[in-house]
Enzyme design. Structure first.
Site, PDB file in Angstrom:
ATOM      1  N   CYS A   1       0.822  -1.221   0.000  1.00 22.61           N
ATOM      2  CA  CYS A   1       0.000   0.000   0.000  1.00 22.61           C
ATOM      3  C   CYS A   1       0.852   1.265   0.000  1.00 22.61           C
ATOM      4  O   CYS A   1       0.365   2.319  -0.384  1.00 22.61           O
ATOM      5  CB  CYS A   1      -0.996  -0.010   1.151  1.00 22.61           C
ATOM      6  SG  CYS A   1      -0.266  -0.401   2.715  1.00 22.61           S
TER       7      CYS A   1
ATOM      8  N   GLU B   1      -5.247   2.490  -7.111  1.00 28.16           N
ATOM      9  CA  GLU B   1      -4.098   1.646  -6.782  1.00 28.16           C
ATOM     10  C   GLU B   1      -4.002   0.528  -7.809  1.00 28.16           C
ATOM     11  O   GLU B   1      -4.969  -0.214  -7.988  1.00 28.16           O
ATOM     12  CB  GLU B   1      -4.335   0.974  -5.425  1.00 28.16           C
ATOM     13  CG  GLU B   1      -3.808   1.688  -4.245  1.00 28.16           C
ATOM     14  CD  GLU B   1      -3.927   0.812  -3.009  1.00 28.16           C
ATOM     15  OE1 GLU B   1      -2.917   0.600  -2.345  1.00 28.16           O
ATOM     16  OE2 GLU B   1      -5.028   0.343  -2.690  1.00 28.16           O
TER      17      GLU B   1
END
Ligand code: ADP
Length: 475
Positions: A282, A379
């Protein structure tokens, strides 16, 4: 440690039994072991048992809890090769990365073993001479921890270590792709002397277990690491019982290279940060903003490092690029790359499934990336580096701060004033300045905006698992 027995005991009992789920090796699709598909009732029983164990565990001296955590840190280090092997088998990352992750987990337990004894209160100056104001920090109660598959050991440690140190009991739901590492850690907790009832690992279906953990009033705190979409859902589910929440969610880290940066260092660290765990991190950079004056130099060195990456089975010492976790992850990467190319990005490297095996994707470099492309907004969670040339750092700031995410970012440059001003102007929870390894146990890890709530790690990390109690004492 006998991981084989731990996992295969389940396997033997499971043939044809719908109550068990296989855990597959992403590198070759082979089943590594089986875990129980716990029911909602199992989850409820785990919560009840954790609730029952809370008084005893929180009543122990902090030094006693610290001693168990210190022993656990030692056991993790002693068994690091077994844990790392198990991690690689169910997650796919190269063994060297798995070893580093296990070492990081040991670091969390070691750090919070110390912090257990430093949960100090406060005496506040009273407005009256005949009263005193005391503040104590009490453990919050039962913690539900829900963890992701990308760091199946260290994400568990990051929650478990401060929660246990504070005196909380824990019900842990690991990701279905990587539950064996969590069970391995739980086995070590038992060996370290963690009393029965203090930790429960509930494996199985998120949709079955999740609502119990988010809605049972005996759970005081939900600590979640995962996607923003799931975090949003859990936030809503926790509303009915007003739980305390810790959320570490998605990110879209910018990597900014200023014109006076050490380009060799920037390029080497950029590739390391981007392609670690095949980009399934992340905090990994999603977009690279490189000043036009150094762009060509940076690109040359960046590609040199990319070309050195070796796709292969994580157990092979030469492998540096891991497989993706599963087919949906691969499909998402393909969608992002196709979208970027269709909208005018230049495909400089990669852009295809790799020959190494079923879920590998080639190390991919895109240039001329624009703000409307999926890679610039979502993402990607894969080995795709999206490069953009910039002229004015103000434009980069605008683009970064327009994102819904605010987890991590990186700024490379030599002039301390420009670098600090740039880092401070970014709406991000964490910024690496000429550095990439942000995940340190003594530092506050977390994001702003839709990247989460609260911080994990550091001294504040243990206080998050406590609630202050204010006592007004009349004399
Ligand atoms: P990903 O899509 O990459 O798997 P998620 O955020 O969905 O990321 O998963 C992170 C963790 O959250 C995993 O342990 C997963 O099982 C869990 N999870 C996913 N959906 C739910 C849900 N509805 N309730 C509880 N936990 C969930």
């Amino acid at each position: 440690m006998e991981w084989g027995k731990l996992t295969l005991a389940g396997a033997a009992a499971t043939q044809g039994d719908g109550g068990w789920a296989p855990v597959d090796d992403p590198a070759n699709g082979k089943t590594v072991g089986y875990v129980r598909m716990c029911s909602a009732q199992d989850a409820g029983e785990a919560v009840a048992a954790a609730h029952g164990a809370f008084a005893d565990w929180s009543g122990q001296a902090p030094q006693a809890r610290g001693a168990i955590l210190r022993r656990l840190a030692g056991l993790i280090s002693e068994n690091s090769e077994d844990l790392a092997t198990l991690l690689t088998a169910e997650q796919g990352k190269p063994l060297a990365e798995a070893r580093a992750e296990v070492a990081s987990a040991a670091g969390y337990f070691d750090f919070f073993a110390e912090e257990a004894r430093r949960v100090n209160g406060e005496i506040i100056a009273s407005p009256r001479t005949d009263s005193r104001i005391l503040v104590m920090h009490k453990p919050v109660g039962v913690v539900a921890a829900i963890t992701p598959w990308n760091f199946p050991v260290s994400m568990v440690a990051r929650k478990l270590a401060p929660a246990l140190a504070a005196g909380c009991t824990v019900v842990l739901k690991p990701a279905p792709q990587t539950p064996l590492s969590a069970l391995g850690l739980a086995a070590l907790c038992r060996m370290a002397g963690l009393p029965d009832g203090v930790l429960h690992v509930v494996t199985g279906n998120a949709a079955t277990i999740g609502p119990v953990l988010t809605q049972d009033p005996r759970v005081a705190f939900l600590s979640f690491t995962g996607s923003t979409a799931t975090g949003r859902l859990l936030y809503g589910q926790c509303a009915s019982t007003i739980k305390k929440l810790g959320l570490e969610l998605g990110g879209h880290a910018p990597f900014i290279v200023l014109p006076d940066a050490d380009i060799d260092k920037a390029a080497t660290l950029a590739v390391a940060a981007k392609f670690r765990n095949a980009g399934q991190t992340c905090v990994c950079p999603n977009r690279f903003f490189v000043h036009e004056a150094v762009y060509d130099d940076f690109l040359t060195r960046f590609l040199r490092e990319v070309d050195r990456l070796v796709s292969g089975d994580g157990r092979d010492a030469a492998s540096t690029l891991a497989p993706l976790i599963d087919e949906p992850a691969l499909a998402k990467v393909e969608r992002h790359v196709a979208d970027a190319v269709a909208r005018g990005a230049k495909l400089t490297r990669g852009g295809r499934r790799a020959a190494a095996g079923r879920t590998w994707y080639e190390a991919t470099v895109l240039e001329n990336v624009g703000p409307d492309m999926l890679v610039s907004c979502e993402e990607t969670f894969g080995p795709v580096a999206a490069l953009t040339k910039f002229t004015e750092v103000d434009d980069v700031r605008g683009s970064v701060n327009a994102s819904q995410y605010g987890l991590a970012g990186y700024v490379f440059g030599r002039d301390i004033s420009t670098v600090l001003k740039t880092a401070e102007s970014l709406d991000l929870g964490m910024v690496g300045i000429n550095a990439i390894h942000l995940g340190l146990e003594m530092a506050p890890i977390g994001g702003v905006k839709q990247s989460g709530l609260g911080r994990e790690g550091g001294h504040a990390g243990i206080l998050d698992y406590c609630e202050p109690q204010y006592l007004l004492v009349g004399l």
